[in-house]
Design a protein around this motif. Structure first.
Motif, PDB file in Angstrom:
ATOM      1  N   ARG A  89     -11.118  38.443   2.953  1.00  0.00           N
ATOM      2  CA  ARG A  89     -10.118  38.846   3.939  1.00  0.00           C
ATOM      3  C   ARG A  89      -9.094  37.740   4.135  1.00  0.00           C
ATOM      4  N   SER A  90      -9.546  36.491   4.062  1.00  0.00           N
ATOM      5  CA  SER A  90      -8.666  35.329   4.145  1.00  0.00           C
ATOM      6  C   SER A  90      -9.277  34.225   3.288  1.00  0.00           C
ATOM      7  N   TRP A  91      -8.418  33.421   2.641  1.00  0.00           N
ATOM      8  CA  TRP A  91      -8.896  32.317   1.825  1.00  0.00           C
ATOM      9  C   TRP A  91      -9.132  31.063   2.661  1.00  0.00           C
ATOM     10  N   SER A  92      -8.689  31.061   3.902  1.00  0.00           N
ATOM     11  CA  SER A  92      -8.781  29.870   4.746  1.00  0.00           C
ATOM     12  C   SER A  92     -10.240  29.473   4.977  1.00  0.00           C
ATOM     13  N   GLY A  93     -10.557  28.226   4.689  1.00  0.00           N
ATOM     14  CA  GLY A  93     -11.900  27.720   4.949  1.00  0.00           C
ATOM     15  C   GLY A  93     -12.826  27.740   3.755  1.00  0.00           C
ATOM     16  N   LEU A  94     -12.364  28.222   2.595  1.00  0.00           N
ATOM     17  CA  LEU A  94     -13.266  28.313   1.438  1.00  0.00           C
ATOM     18  C   LEU A  94     -13.772  26.934   1.018  1.00  0.00           C
ATOM     19  N   SER A  95     -12.899  25.930   0.945  1.00  0.00           N
ATOM     20  CA  SER A  95     -13.357  24.607   0.512  1.00  0.00           C
ATOM     21  C   SER A  95     -14.358  24.016   1.491  1.00  0.00           C
ATOM     22  N   LEU A  96     -14.234  24.360   2.787  1.00  0.00           N
ATOM     23  CA  LEU A  96     -15.189  23.877   3.778  1.00  0.00           C
ATOM     24  C   LEU A  96     -16.554  24.517   3.567  1.00  0.00           C
ATOM     25  N   VAL A  97     -16.572  25.799   3.238  1.00  0.00           N
ATOM     26  CA  VAL A  97     -17.840  26.485   2.971  1.00  0.00           C
ATOM     27  C   VAL A  97     -18.508  25.909   1.726  1.00  0.00           C
ATOM     28  N   VAL A  98     -17.715  25.626   0.711  1.00  0.00           N
ATOM     29  CA  VAL A  98     -18.271  25.014  -0.500  1.00  0.00           C
ATOM     30  C   VAL A  98     -18.905  23.671  -0.164  1.00  0.00           C
ATOM     31  N   GLY A  99     -18.169  22.833   0.567  1.00  0.00           N
ATOM     32  CA  GLY A  99     -18.706  21.527   0.945  1.00  0.00           C
ATOM     33  C   GLY A  99     -19.965  21.634   1.780  1.00  0.00           C
ATOM     34  N   LEU A 100     -19.957  22.562   2.724  1.00  0.00           N
ATOM     35  CA  LEU A 100     -21.121  22.757   3.584  1.00  0.00           C
ATOM     36  C   LEU A 100     -22.335  23.186   2.770  1.00  0.00           C
ATOM     37  N   SER A 101     -22.141  24.129   1.863  1.00  0.00           N
ATOM     38  CA  SER A 101     -23.250  24.608   1.036  1.00  0.00           C
ATOM     39  C   SER A 101     -23.856  23.457   0.239  1.00  0.00           C
ATOM     40  N   LEU A 102     -23.006  22.640  -0.369  1.00  0.00           N
ATOM     41  CA  LEU A 102     -23.493  21.515  -1.159  1.00  0.00           C
ATOM     42  C   LEU A 102     -24.214  20.497  -0.282  1.00  0.00           C
ATOM     43  N   ALA A 103     -23.615  20.158   0.862  1.00  0.00           N
ATOM     44  CA  ALA A 103     -24.195  19.143   1.743  1.00  0.00           C
ATOM     45  C   ALA A 103     -25.587  19.547   2.208  1.00  0.00           C
ATOM     46  N   GLU A 104     -25.758  20.820   2.545  1.00  0.00           N
ATOM     47  CA  GLU A 104     -27.048  21.277   3.059  1.00  0.00           C
ATOM     48  C   GLU A 104     -28.143  21.197   2.000  1.00  0.00           C
ATOM     49  N   GLN A 105     -27.763  21.267   0.737  1.00  0.00           N
ATOM     50  CA  GLN A 105     -28.757  21.174  -0.335  1.00  0.00           C
ATOM     51  C   GLN A 105     -28.959  19.744  -0.827  1.00  0.00           C
ATOM     52  N   LEU A 106     -28.005  18.856  -0.546  1.00  0.00           N
ATOM     53  CA  LEU A 106     -28.080  17.497  -1.070  1.00  0.00           C
ATOM     54  C   LEU A 106     -29.005  16.601  -0.247  1.00  0.00           C
ATOM     55  N   HIS A 107     -28.676  16.429   1.043  1.00  0.00           N
ATOM     56  CA  HIS A 107     -29.469  15.505   1.862  1.00  0.00           C
ATOM     57  C   HIS A 107     -29.053  15.656   3.320  1.00  0.00           C
ATOM     58  N   ALA A 108     -29.995  15.402   4.225  1.00  0.00           N
ATOM     59  CA  ALA A 108     -29.721  15.553   5.659  1.00  0.00           C
ATOM     60  C   ALA A 108     -28.636  14.608   6.142  1.00  0.00           C
ATOM     61  N   ASP A 109     -28.421  13.485   5.430  1.00  0.00           N
ATOM     62  CA  ASP A 109     -27.429  12.504   5.868  1.00  0.00           C
ATOM     63  C   ASP A 109     -26.039  12.747   5.302  1.00  0.00           C
ATOM     64  N   VAL A 110     -25.867  13.737   4.458  1.00  0.00           N
ATOM     65  CA  VAL A 110     -24.542  14.010   3.891  1.00  0.00           C
ATOM     66  C   VAL A 110     -23.666  14.677   4.940  1.00  0.00           C
ATOM     67  N   ARG A 111     -22.455  14.161   5.074  1.00  0.00           N
ATOM     68  CA  ARG A 111     -21.483  14.676   6.042  1.00  0.00           C
ATOM     69  C   ARG A 111     -20.250  15.200   5.306  1.00  0.00           C
ATOM     70  N   LEU A 112     -19.396  15.937   6.047  1.00  0.00           N
ATOM     71  CA  LEU A 112     -18.231  16.586   5.472  1.00  0.00           C
ATOM     72  C   LEU A 112     -16.959  16.002   6.061  1.00  0.00           C
ATOM     73  N   LYS A 113     -16.132  15.455   5.186  1.00  0.00           N
ATOM     74  CA  LYS A 113     -14.831  14.951   5.607  1.00  0.00           C
ATOM     75  C   LYS A 113     -13.784  16.013   5.251  1.00  0.00           C
ATOM     76  N   TRP A 114     -13.240  16.646   6.279  1.00  0.00           N
ATOM     77  CA  TRP A 114     -12.274  17.729   6.092  1.00  0.00           C
ATOM     78  C   TRP A 114     -11.133  17.251   5.196  1.00  0.00           C
ATOM     79  N   PRO A 115     -10.636  18.069   4.243  1.00  0.00           N
ATOM     80  CA  PRO A 115     -11.106  19.428   3.973  1.00  0.00           C
ATOM     81  C   PRO A 115     -12.068  19.548   2.791  1.00  0.00           C
ATOM     82  N   ASN A 116     -12.252  18.474   1.996  1.00  0.00           N
ATOM     83  CA  ASN A 116     -12.949  18.722   0.725  1.00  0.00           C
ATOM     84  C   ASN A 116     -13.753  17.537   0.199  1.00  0.00           C
ATOM     85  N   ASP A 117     -14.193  16.633   1.066  1.00  0.00           N
ATOM     86  CA  ASP A 117     -14.979  15.494   0.599  1.00  0.00           C
ATOM     87  C   ASP A 117     -16.384  15.505   1.188  1.00  0.00           C
ATOM     88  N   LEU A 118     -17.329  15.043   0.383  1.00  0.00           N
ATOM     89  CA  LEU A 118     -18.699  14.822   0.829  1.00  0.00           C
ATOM     90  C   LEU A 118     -18.868  13.326   1.085  1.00  0.00           C
TER      91      LEU A 118
END
Length: 267
Positions: A89-118
């Protein structure tokens, strides 16, 4: 399915996990390529992109956001691109969802720096590059999307300081996942990351960013930090909106920042 020996086992597991949800899905693992994103974008511009995961042991001309280079060596990092067709419906936020998905599988200490860095321990662990091809008007139907991911696996070498970006405390070396998960390999990470990523991207296409907002907030590396935008503006990060826009308080006023407008650095 095209594979190299070191990643063959992971590629098979990924294909088995993903193909029921993405019929026609294929996995290609190559020893070397210029850029996985560049290759899939070449294909996407030529024809509609069938669902594919392209993984490279080495990238010689990898790309990050704003044209920044990202080079990888076998065993030191994990680099891959996921290509598929989406009609969200909207492309807004896709890179954030990608980062979130990766972070949750990588390690509890991984954080997300908006918009596209781990981030790991305040240092860059990985990056994401999302590109699309197809209809300029999203209402005309699905577009091909290429999601590029680069993650540092090995502990960073001291030499990396020479090329590291300067931060508030001086040059900051990149982080490596092996700092918190000793012995981890790219071959082990690949099947751990990709199936959940595919599911989260499909959920985003169906529901948008809003259902992911609270999960993103739990890993937001910028919340309440002082920021400097690339236009020189400074302010305080106040989380993200339900469409994924960054919220920054500037002179008492809340400003929305779109990822296409500016880059963001903590002060």
């Amino acid at each position: 399915m095209i594979t190299t020996a070191s990643l063959a086992g992971g590629a098979e597991a990924i294909w088995q996990a993903v193909v029921p949800d993405l019929p026609g899905f294929t996995v290609e693992v190559l020893e070397e390529i210029d850029s996985t994103n560049t290759e899939l974008m070449r294909r996407a511009r030529a024809a509609a992109l069938d669902p594919v995961l392209l993984v490279a042991e080495r990238q010689t001309a990898g790309r990050g956001r704003l044209g920044r280079g990202w080079h990888s060596q076998a065993g030191q990092s994990l680099t891959f691109s996921l290509g598929l067709s989406l009609a969200p419906r909207s492309w807004s936020g896709l890179s954030l969802v990608v980062g979130l998905s990766l972070a949750e599988q990588l390690h509890a200490d991984v954080r997300l720096k908006w918009p596209n860095d781990l981030w790991l321990m305040g240092r860059k662990l990985g990056g994401i590059l999302v590109e699309t091809a197809g209809h300029a008007d999203e209402r005309e139907g699905p577009r091909s999307v290429v999601i590029g991911v680069g993650i540092n696996v090995a502990r960073p070498a001291e030499a990396a300081l020479a090329n590291a970006p300067a931060g508030p405390m001086g040059a900051m070396p990149p982080a490596g996942l092996a700092e918190v998960e000793m012995g981890v390999t790219a071959a082990e990470l690949l099947p751990r990351l990709v199936p959940p990523l595919v599911r989260d991207v499909q959920s985003f296409a169906a529901e948008g960013f809003a259902p992911f907002a609270s999960r993103f907030a739990a890993r937001d590396a910028l919340k309440d930090r002082e920021l400097r935008l690339s236009d020189g503006t400074t302010g305080t990060a106040c989380g993200v909106a339900e469409d994924g826009a960054l919220l920054v308080r500037v002179n008492g006023q809340l400003r929305r920042v779109d990822s296409a407008e500016v880059s963001v650095r903590p002060c």
